[in-house]
Scaffold this active site. Structure first.
Site, PDB file in Angstrom:
ATOM      1  N   VAL A 103      -2.924   2.359   5.616  1.00  0.00           N
ATOM      2  CA  VAL A 103      -2.571   3.293   4.545  1.00  0.00           C
ATOM      3  C   VAL A 103      -1.350   2.719   3.815  1.00  0.00           C
ATOM      4  O   VAL A 103      -0.389   2.271   4.449  1.00  0.00           O
ATOM      5  CB  VAL A 103      -2.253   4.695   5.111  1.00  0.00           C
ATOM      6  CG1 VAL A 103      -1.840   5.645   3.997  1.00  0.00           C
ATOM      7  CG2 VAL A 103      -3.454   5.244   5.866  1.00  0.00           C
ATOM      8  N   HIS A 111       0.104   7.128  10.415  1.00  0.00           N
ATOM      9  CA  HIS A 111      -0.100   7.805  11.710  1.00  0.00           C
ATOM     10  C   HIS A 111      -1.036   9.007  11.536  1.00  0.00           C
ATOM     11  O   HIS A 111      -1.939   9.232  12.345  1.00  0.00           O
ATOM     12  CB  HIS A 111       1.233   8.339  12.260  1.00  0.00           C
ATOM     13  CG  HIS A 111       2.243   7.287  12.568  1.00  0.00           C
ATOM     14  ND1 HIS A 111       3.417   7.154  11.863  1.00  0.00           N
ATOM     15  CD2 HIS A 111       2.275   6.330  13.529  1.00  0.00           C
ATOM     16  CE1 HIS A 111       4.119   6.165  12.375  1.00  0.00           C
ATOM     17  NE2 HIS A 111       3.459   5.650  13.380  1.00  0.00           N
ATOM     18  N   GLN A 129      -2.071  -6.680  17.078  1.00  0.00           N
ATOM     19  CA  GLN A 129      -1.993  -5.714  18.174  1.00  0.00           C
ATOM     20  C   GLN A 129      -3.376  -5.113  18.466  1.00  0.00           C
ATOM     21  O   GLN A 129      -3.785  -4.993  19.630  1.00  0.00           O
ATOM     22  CB  GLN A 129      -1.008  -4.608  17.805  1.00  0.00           C
ATOM     23  CG  GLN A 129      -0.991  -3.444  18.770  1.00  0.00           C
ATOM     24  CD  GLN A 129       0.092  -2.445  18.403  1.00  0.00           C
ATOM     25  OE1 GLN A 129       1.254  -2.656  18.678  1.00  0.00           O
ATOM     26  NE2 GLN A 129      -0.296  -1.358  17.775  1.00  0.00           N
TER      27      GLN A 129
END
Ligand code: AMP
Length: 294
Positions: A177, A37, A154
């Site tokens: 990541v 994130h 997505q």
């Protein structure tokens, strides 16, 4: 950083920036922040003058209520992490703010949503994603929205959504990541106990094995897939799928050629994990004429 809870407050906050012509970036999330994130937020910070992170655990995209209840939540910690990377606004609305009484609209993308995650989680999942992302894009009105390649299907679906509905936003897809041992970071990893964590590594190992097979010259998807299966079997992980699909259409490939996505999903203990890797093979025709991309 300011935390805002309502659409009205968010619009009021962003109005001045918009009038001043500042670039607005949006990072949609469901919270429980990790480096994945944060990498999206940092990317937004380098490219945009105003960075908005939305934090909303979207009930509409969960096909299983127990999974929704188990989903990790720690807004205070998330707010600290977002502030540390220089986010301007954390938009954390309540479910009632997003889905007020009488809410009756669903945004649905066909085709790309009907395979892989769509097949395993049911059509409700992507309908929930595309509906909430449409709403978030309408609420924030960003110039750029950031998504992770970790959720490759997505990201493709959202790309289709904004093209099909002529939404004035650029979608930027950022690299996955991973932990040092290869495990793709996920909010769900927190639920993995020690033995589960070891087993979870078999997903990235399986993708790696497929990649190695291709690097060694394998072009038959079934044969490459078998190499991945062996990794999953060793770890006793029963995958929902391990497939080689077109990186554009997500259709299974007959031969490994061009841009192919190796995708895997499976349950480790009570936790369902997904991962993928992009494999680029010089197209056969181009390779023989020497006209392929480097
Ligand atoms: P989530 O909170 O799981 O809905 O994820 C929010 C965004 O972060 C989505 O666009 C994800 O694809 C992205 N994301 C999640 N995990 C990673 C990761 N390990 N690396 C890069 N992006 C990620």
């Amino acid at each position: 950083m300011r935390t805002v809870r309502t659409v009205a407050e968010l619009r009021a906050e962003l109005a001045t920036s918009r009038r001043a012509g500042l670039t607005i970036g949006l990072v949609p999330t469901m919270g429980a922040f990790h480096e994945g994130h944060l990498s999206l937020m940092r990317r937004a910070r380098t490219q945009c003058e105003v960075v908005v992170v939305s934090l909303f655990v979207n009930p509409a995209q969960f096909n299983d209520t127990a999974d929704l209840e188990r989903y990790p939540r720690d807004e205070r910690h998330d707010a600290q992490l977002a502030a540390d990377v220089g986010v301007d606004y954390l938009f954390a609305p309540s479910p009632a703010e997003v889905y007020p009484p009488g809410f009756a609209t669903t945004v649905s993308v066909r085709g790309l949503t009907e395979t892989l995650e769509g097949r395993h989680r049911g059509s409700r999942h992507f309908d929930g994603v595309t509906t909430v992302v449409t709403k978030l894009l309408n609420m924030v009105g960003p110039d750029v929205a950031y998504f992770g390649r970790k959720d490759a299907q997505q990201a493709l679906v959202i790309g289709r959504l904004v093209r099909d509905l002529d939404m004035p936003v650029r979608i930027e897809v950022c690299p996955t990541v991973r932990d040092r041992d290869g495990l793709a970071l996920s909010s769900r990893n927190a639920a993995l106990r020690d033995a589960d964590r070891e087993a979870a590594l078999s997903l990235s190992r399986a993708l790696h094995a497929v990649q190695e097979a291709v690097a060694a010259g394998e072009r038959d998807p079934d044969a490459a897939r078998r190499r991945g299966w062996e990794e999953l079997q060793t770890a006793e992980v029963e995958p929902d799928y391990l497939e080689l699909v077109s990186a554009d259409s997500l259709a299974p490939v007959q031969r490994i050629d061009g841009d192919v996505l190796a995708v895997v999903a499976g349950r480790v203990g009570a936790t369902r994990l997904i991962d993928n890797t992009l494999i680029h093979v010089l197209p056969a025709a181009a390779a023989s004429t020497g006209n392929g991309r480097p």
